[in-house]
Scaffold this active site. Structure first.
Site, PDB file in Angstrom:
ATOM      1  CG  HIS A 137     -11.304   9.550 -16.662  1.00  0.00           C
ATOM      2  ND1 HIS A 137     -10.046   9.235 -16.201  1.00  0.00           N
ATOM      3  CD2 HIS A 137     -12.110   8.515 -16.299  1.00  0.00           C
ATOM      4  CE1 HIS A 137     -10.088   8.072 -15.576  1.00  0.00           C
ATOM      5  NE2 HIS A 137     -11.320   7.612 -15.614  1.00  0.00           N
TER       6      HIS A 137
ATOM      7  CE1 TYR B 255       3.304  -1.964 -13.455  1.00  0.00           C
ATOM      8  CE2 TYR B 255       4.632  -1.654 -11.491  1.00  0.00           C
ATOM      9  CZ  TYR B 255       4.392  -1.388 -12.816  1.00  0.00           C
ATOM     10  OH  TYR B 255       5.231  -0.564 -13.512  1.00  0.00           O
TER      11      TYR B 255
ATOM     12  NE  ARG C 141      -5.049   6.356 -12.756  1.00  0.00           N
ATOM     13  CZ  ARG C 141      -4.353   5.239 -12.653  1.00  0.00           C
ATOM     14  NH1 ARG C 141      -3.105   5.193 -13.109  1.00  0.00           N
ATOM     15  NH2 ARG C 141      -4.888   4.158 -12.094  1.00  0.00           N
TER      16      ARG C 141
ATOM     17  NE  ARG D 245      -7.307   5.263 -16.183  1.00  0.00           N
ATOM     18  CZ  ARG D 245      -6.398   4.321 -15.927  1.00  0.00           C
ATOM     19  NH1 ARG D 245      -5.400   4.135 -16.773  1.00  0.00           N
ATOM     20  NH2 ARG D 245      -6.490   3.578 -14.848  1.00  0.00           N
TER      21      ARG D 245
ATOM     22  CG  HIS E 164      -6.980  -0.278 -12.386  1.00  0.00           C
ATOM     23  ND1 HIS E 164      -8.090  -0.868 -12.923  1.00  0.00           N
ATOM     24  CD2 HIS E 164      -7.053   1.030 -12.760  1.00  0.00           C
ATOM     25  CE1 HIS E 164      -8.803   0.031 -13.590  1.00  0.00           C
ATOM     26  NE2 HIS E 164      -8.189   1.177 -13.498  1.00  0.00           N
TER      27      HIS E 164
END
Length: 376
Positions: free
Chosen positions: A314, A349, A206, A317, A340
């Site tokens: 953006h 994650y 990002r 990405r 995410h």
């Protein structure tokens, strides 16, 4: 007072001078209350009292007086009392509330809000030229506020935000660059920003993440970049360094081998030796802002030259995410790489496999090399 069957009637009904009927009843707290409206027929008043009595018997009765708080006041308090909202999110919520919600619904008591009112409000937004995407954001904020009023504060019985599809954004499809276009773009921006273009794309970063990277976040031997913070631009405050967007945003991303030479070149030429030195700055050594990124990089000219005028930063990405998804990696590994979060993503994650992430980087590297050795 007993009814004609000899049973004690719940509440009382009287006919007013206007000819309409007023219903009153004793609440569980011992206080006498009146129905919020009068009724044209006595039978309607009787049905109202029967409903209230049933709610009390099931333990579902809510004090209507508590729901008399105005939406504007309740929503402001709702934002203030959300401890985990990021500063930028607070600003965004306040702006959305002030711009799109309170001018139409702010003075309406919560108890008076119903689905037709919400539907009419949304229709007015769209008729006034508000985009479907922005209307969806405003609707989701209103729904979240009222869900708290239902489930936590018990001020209203049901959430009136029940319009199918109103929460969905139909944003225009953003462009996905080819690998060749990514490297062509990197060649057209000034040399000190080439690695920024490549890292943002192939590491799926990002804006706030990539401009906050420091020398210590690059591990050339392991071919990884560590994301542990981001820059936020807060109106009236300035540039603020903070944690990533979500818990899943803290991650280590493997880099395609073909990108590494550009990163190493950048470290040699433009980054101080201090581990805390920012990876990307302007010539003055100051952090990059969104506002000065275009002139610093000559972005508009560069994206026009590669045939994609109007390309947003953006979209880099977005391109990287798309390339990664085409490698056949699992959803779990993709979400870990992209940072995410969702109700499931936090746990995903935590257990994301570094080996699987390296496989993604290797597959992207293979895709890059299919187009020949990149010119860096």
């Amino acid at each position: 007072m007993p009814n004609k069957d000899g049973h004690r009637r719940f509440g009382s009904i009287r006919k007013r001078e206007s000819g309409r009927y007023q219903a009153r009843y004793l609440g569980p707290d011992g206080l006498m209350r009146s129905a919020p409206q009068t009724f044209e027929r006595k039978s309607e008043a009787e049905r109202f009292l029967a409903l209230v009595e049933a709610q009390m018997m099931r333990g579902e009765w809510l004090d209507p007086e508590r729901g008399n708080i105005r939406l504007q006041d309740y929503a402001e308090r709702w934002i203030t009392q959300r401890p985990n909202l990021r500063p930028r999110t607070v600003l965004l919520y306040r702006w959305t509330l002030t711009k799109h919600i309170t001018p139409h619904l702010g003075r309406v008591p919560l108890v008076r809000l119903d689905t037709p009112t919400v539907r009419e409000w949304r229709a007015k937004l769209l008729a006034a030229g508000v985009s479907v995407s922005m209307a969806a954001k405003a609707y989701r904020l209103l729904r979240a506020v009222l869900m708290t009023a239902v489930k936590e504060d018990e001020l209203i019985r049901v959430n009136p935000c029940r319009i199918p599809g109103a929460d969905q954004e139909k944003a225009a499809e953003r462009p996905v660059l080819t690998v060749k276009q990514v490297f062509a773009l990197a060649e057209r921006v000034p040399d000190r920003f080439r690695a920024l273009v490549l890292l943002s794309t192939f590491a799926c970063l990002r804006w706030g993440e990539v401009v906050a990277l420091q020398r210590q976040d690059i591990d050339a031997r392991a071919k990884t970049v560590r994301i542990r913070q981001q820059y936020l631009e807060l109106r009236g405050v300035g540039l603020v360094l903070g944690p990533p967007k979500s818990r899943a945003g803290r991650r280590i991303v493997s880099l395609p081998t073909a990108v590494l030479p550009a990163v190493l070149h950048h470290l040699r030429e433009y980054v101080d030796e201090s581990p805390e030195a920012l990876l990307f700055t302007g010539a003055s050594g100051k952090p990059i802002w969104r506002g000065n990124f275009n002139p610093l990089t000559r972005w508009s000219t560069a994206v026009a030259d590669i045939g994609v005028p109007g390309l947003h930063f953006h979209d880099l990405r977005h391109t990287g995410n798309t390339l990664a998804s085409r490698t056949g990696a699992s959803l779990r590994d993709l979400m870990a790489r992209m940072g995410h979060d969702s109700p499931r993503a936090a746990l995903i994650y935590q257990h994301a496999s570094a080996e699987a992430d390296q496989a993604i980087a290797a597959a992207v590297d293979k895709a890059i090399r299919k187009h020949g050795k990149p010119k860096l």
